[in-house]
Design an enzyme around this catalytic site. Structure first.
Site: not given
Length: 316
Positions: A144-145
């Site tokens: 995930d970012r």
């Protein structure tokens, strides 16, 4: 991969780098800038031929196959970001390991693995800018970012296929560190809860525990207890979107700094300890190097924000 020039139709001879890849995925990459809907339309209409025969989107390419690609307008490929940009250049120091087959990166929090959705570039575009001579550079898996830590990048198609096979066989060991709300029960050594991915009208992706979802399994171990939170090691056996974040929430212990699945009051308290991001970090990675035929193990240190948070909690 050899491309024979033609005024209207392209003929591409498949080599080992693309052997085993599905024709639809190959075309999406080869015809960058062409919408997926258009790619599937030319496949459906039989305009794409392999060895002069019609094929289905699931057809897997073989070494030596000759692919006929019809005349199709390809939008000009987006230029890679400038390798001299500070954010791009800084990625160099995040490379933990690199050989001619793969890379292991300690991905910083806040950078997406792919560009898009308003982002000019992501991790993979940045790495391609740093390594302009690399003919092939693809992510093996995703983070995930806002999650930091170990991420694998393949430098050869054959390496990517072999590592994907290890992921399917669940032989890649990934260990994360997560700071969660409350006192984790030592009896909760694993969470086995199916996850269903939903896309809201806004386009936001939300994952929930749902009996109709995909099987999802995460192992947990307590690393350190604090007054109102616990540092745990999370080892996902499956690799679903937001798996650790949703599984910790499912047990009643959301991760600190999680703006999607977290607890606002807990997040506010953690900010006082210096936390300004999601406390989820891919701390280590173990896999079998398919080319060197040896087991590899890598650890990624936490960034200053996470280290400062742990240090502050230890003083309380």
């Amino acid at each position: 991969m050899q491309k024979q020039d033609a005024p209207k139709v392209q003929f591409v001879t498949i080599d080992d780098n693309h052997a085993g890849q599905r024709i639809d995925n190959f075309l999406v990459t080869f015809l960058k800038g062409v919408p997926k809907s258009r790619v599937y339309r030319i496949l459906r209409k039989g305009e794409v031929r392999v060895n002069k025969k019609r094929i289905k989107p699931v057809y897997r390419l073989a070494d030596g196959d000759i692919v006929r690609i019809p005349p199709i307008h390809v939008s000009e490929e987006k230029a890679l970001p400038n390798a001299k940009l500070e954010k791009i250049a800084s990625l160099e120091k995040h490379i933990i390991f690199e050989d001619k087959y793969l890379m292991v990166i300690n991905k910083p929090s806040g950078i997406a693995v792919h560009g898009g959705s308003g982002l000019k570039f992501g991790l993979i575009e940045g790495l391609r800018a740093l390594r302009p001579d690399a003919k092939f550079l693809e992510l093996v898996h995703r983070l995930d970012r806002d999650t930091s830590g170990c991420i694998l990048v393949a430098k050869r198609r054959s390496t990517l296929r072999a590592l994907h096979e290890q992921l399917r066989e669940k032989t890649v060991e990934k260990n994360y560190l997560a700071l969660v709300l409350g006192q984790w029960d030592k009896a909760d050594k694993a969470v086995n809860a199916p996850l269903l991915k939903n896309t809201l009208q806004s386009g936001e992706r939300i994952v929930r525990v749902n009996p109709e979802g995909k099987e999802s399994y995460t192992k947990f171990k307590i690393v350190q207890r604090f007054e109102n939170c616990t540092l745990v090691q999370a080892s996902p056996v499956t690799g679903r979107t937001h798996q650790i974040r949703v599984h910790t929430l499912h047990t009643g212990h959301p991760i600190a700094g999680d703006d999607k699945y977290g607890d606002r009051q807990f997040d506010s308290e953690m900010k006082k300890s210096g936390l300004n991001r999601l406390f989820l970090h891919s701390a280590s990675l173990r896999f079998f190097h398919p080319n060197e035929e040896t087991t590899m193990f890598f650890e990624a240190p936490m960034d200053d924000s996470l280290k400062a948070t742990v240090a502050a909690l230890r003083k309380t």
